[in-house]
Each structure stands twice: as C-alpha cells, then as structure tokens.
Design a protein around this motif. Structure first.
Motif, short mmCIF file in Angstrom:
data_model
loop_
_atom_site.label_atom_id
_atom_site.label_comp_id
_atom_site.label_asym_id
_atom_site.label_seq_id
_atom_site.Cartn_x
_atom_site.Cartn_y
_atom_site.Cartn_z
N LYS A 59 25.70 48.54 34.53
CA LYS A 59 26.66 49.29 35.35
C LYS A 59 27.30 48.42 36.43
N THR A 60 26.88 47.15 36.51
CA THR A 60 27.41 46.26 37.54
C THR A 60 28.88 45.94 37.27
N ASP A 61 29.71 46.07 38.29
CA ASP A 61 31.10 45.65 38.24
C ASP A 61 31.11 44.15 38.53
N MET A 62 31.36 43.33 37.51
CA MET A 62 31.22 41.89 37.66
C MET A 62 32.23 41.30 38.64
N ALA A 63 33.45 41.80 38.63
CA ALA A 63 34.46 41.28 39.55
C ALA A 63 34.05 41.56 40.99
N ALA A 64 33.58 42.77 41.25
CA ALA A 64 33.15 43.13 42.61
C ALA A 64 31.91 42.31 43.00
N LEU A 65 31.00 42.10 42.05
CA LEU A 65 29.80 41.31 42.31
C LEU A 65 30.17 39.91 42.76
N MET A 66 31.10 39.28 42.05
CA MET A 66 31.44 37.90 42.37
C MET A 66 32.27 37.78 43.64
N ASP A 67 33.02 38.82 43.98
CA ASP A 67 33.71 38.83 45.27
C ASP A 67 32.67 38.84 46.41
N GLU A 68 31.63 39.64 46.23
CA GLU A 68 30.57 39.72 47.24
C GLU A 68 29.79 38.39 47.29
N TYR A 69 29.57 37.79 46.13
CA TYR A 69 28.90 36.48 46.07
C TYR A 69 29.71 35.45 46.85
#
Length: 280
Positions: free
Chosen positions: A99-109
């Motif tokens: 369920k992880t939104d990868m684009a949002a995850l990498m923005d946060e990273y």
C-alpha cells in the motif's frame, strides 16, 4: 590537485548510523553485543578507529522500522550528536508494504537526506539489493528499481557517497544471506563493511570469502529448505503482521549515544570492559 578527503583526520570525528535491520546488523549474530548482533556498521566503526584513533560511534538503527519511524525516532537524536559521518539506509520495509505510495515515500526520503546533508557530515546512502527470496516477491522488483534510481539521483544531488548495493555481484551467492533470505549473513556484513570502507578511502584488510562454487541443490534438498524457511520465517512474519507487531517493538538502539571506539579490541572490549572507553 589532490582530492579533498572524505573524512576528517583530526578534530571532531563522530559516526552515526541510521536505519533498520540492515544497519542494526541482523544476520550477523554475536550475543556479546547489544541486541545480539554485530553488523557492517560496527565493523566500519572499528576500522575507522584503527586508522584514526578518536572516532566515536552511535548506531540508532532498529529492525523493522519504516521510513517515517526512522525520521521520527532517529533524526533529531542524530542531529544532536553533531555527526561528521552519517550512514542511512531506510525504506526497505516500506517497499514490502504494497500500500506504500513509492513517489511519496521517496519525497520523504529526500527530505530526510536534505536535513542530514545540512550538517556538513559525510553522508553515505545505499541502494537496495534484488533479493531472490521467492517468486512471489518478483512483482516488487519494479518498486526496488524505482527506489534505487531515486536514491542514486538524491545521492548525486546532495553530494552523498553512494554504496550501490544493487550492483554488488558477490551477493548473488546464497551464502552471503542469513537463513531468512532477507538479511545478510556474517560473511555478507563483513563484505559490505569492506565496500563502505573502500568508498570512504579507509584502509582495511577485509577480503571476500574464498569459497568453492556453491553446490547445486537436489530437489529433495530444495523442498526441505523451502519447508523450513516457510515454517521458521514466513509464517511467523505473517503472524506478526496480523497481530500488528514487529521484531523491533521491544528493542532499543544498540549504541544510543556516541561511544569512543577502542583502537584495539573493538566494541566487544567496551562491553566486556566499559572503562576501556576512557582509555581508548
């Protein structure tokens, strides 16, 4: 003109490691050390101290942590330590959650990396490896590829040192992995420590295992390993997910405050002889 050194040879020298099980050291068992593991980061800290005595080391990583937890629980303590070297691996557990939104995850990273880069410390980032755990996880490969490319781009943008774990062919040997197939074995952690030290320009004598080629498994051996893996690792993992718990819930960071690493005897000496830190 000689290249600018990556690490300080004098003055303040503080190494802080952030992340999850990858950095905590899971798979490299040692009951003499906190949380019963050693890992590549401990080995890097010891080689730093051997090359340039005076290094201090903290490891805030805890198994099973997601990126948001790493930001919430590890970032501010790390900043307070005023590090001169930071290693970060984060997001691997999020990738496994469909369920992880990868684009949002990498923005946060990237936001996390930006905060760490502001310290002026040498920053080391890692791509993830394409672990061949099971055909069931092959759909995650696209997510891994996206993650790795973003990490490469972010490392370049912020001037970070990149350890491109994805490209390390030595990890195609199953002996580099622990029995859960997700975490490195002792040999894997040692090899990765050597790769990090190479990137930092720190001398060491870590060498790859001189193994014979891996033997081919018979069908019966393969089936036996599969059953054992499912019984010992897969079913307990799903059980924890159903209960909403993780292996890291009751654990504290292994080295929550910077410790002065002894030049001789390493971190094991600190556990056996706490006063060794004063005389390191």
């Amino acid at each position: 003109m000689a290249p600018e050194p990556l690490l300080p040879n004098s003055g303040r020298r503080v190494f802080v490691a952030l992340g999850d099980s990858f950095t905590e050291g899971v798979g490299d068992r040692d009951e003499r050390l906190p949380n019963g593991v050693r890992g590549w980061a401990d080995r890097v800290a010891e080689k730093l101290a051997k090359a340039h005595p005076g290094w201090k080391y903290a490891n805030l990583a805890i198994r099973s942590k997601r990126l948001r937890q790493i930001i919430d629980e590890q970032l501010e303590p790390a900043l307070r330590m005023r590090p001169t070297l930071v290693t970060l691996y984060a997001g691997g557990n999020d990738i496994l959650d469909l369920k992880t939104d990868m684009a949002a995850l990498m923005d946060e990273y990237e936001q996390l990396v930006a905060r760490l880069a502001e310290t002026g410390a040498t920053l080391v980032l890692f791509t993830g490896f394409d672990v061949k755990v099971s055909a069931l996880l092959e759909p995650l490969k696209r997510r891994n590829t996206f993650y790795n490319q973003r990490v490469r781009d972010i490392a370049e943008k912020y001037g970070a040192v990149l350890v491109d774990y994805w490209c390390l062919d030595a990890f195609h040997d199953r002996r580099m992995w622990d029995s859960d197939r997700l975490h490195m074995s002792k040999a894997g952690h040692k090899y990765l420590a050597g790769q990090v030290l190479d990137q930092l320009g720190v001398p060491h004598k870590i060498r790859p295992k001189d193994w014979e080629p891996p033997s081919r498994l018979t069908l019966r051996e393969w089936e036996r390993r599969q059953r054992r893996w499912i019984h010992e690792w897969v079913l307990p993992l799903f059980g924890r997910k159903l209960r909403g718990v993780t292996l890291g819930d009751q654990l504290a960071p292994r080295w929550p405050e910077p410790v002065k690493v002894p030049k001789k005897g390493g971190l094991k000496k600190l556990v056996a002889e706490p006063e060794a830190a004063e005389n390191a």
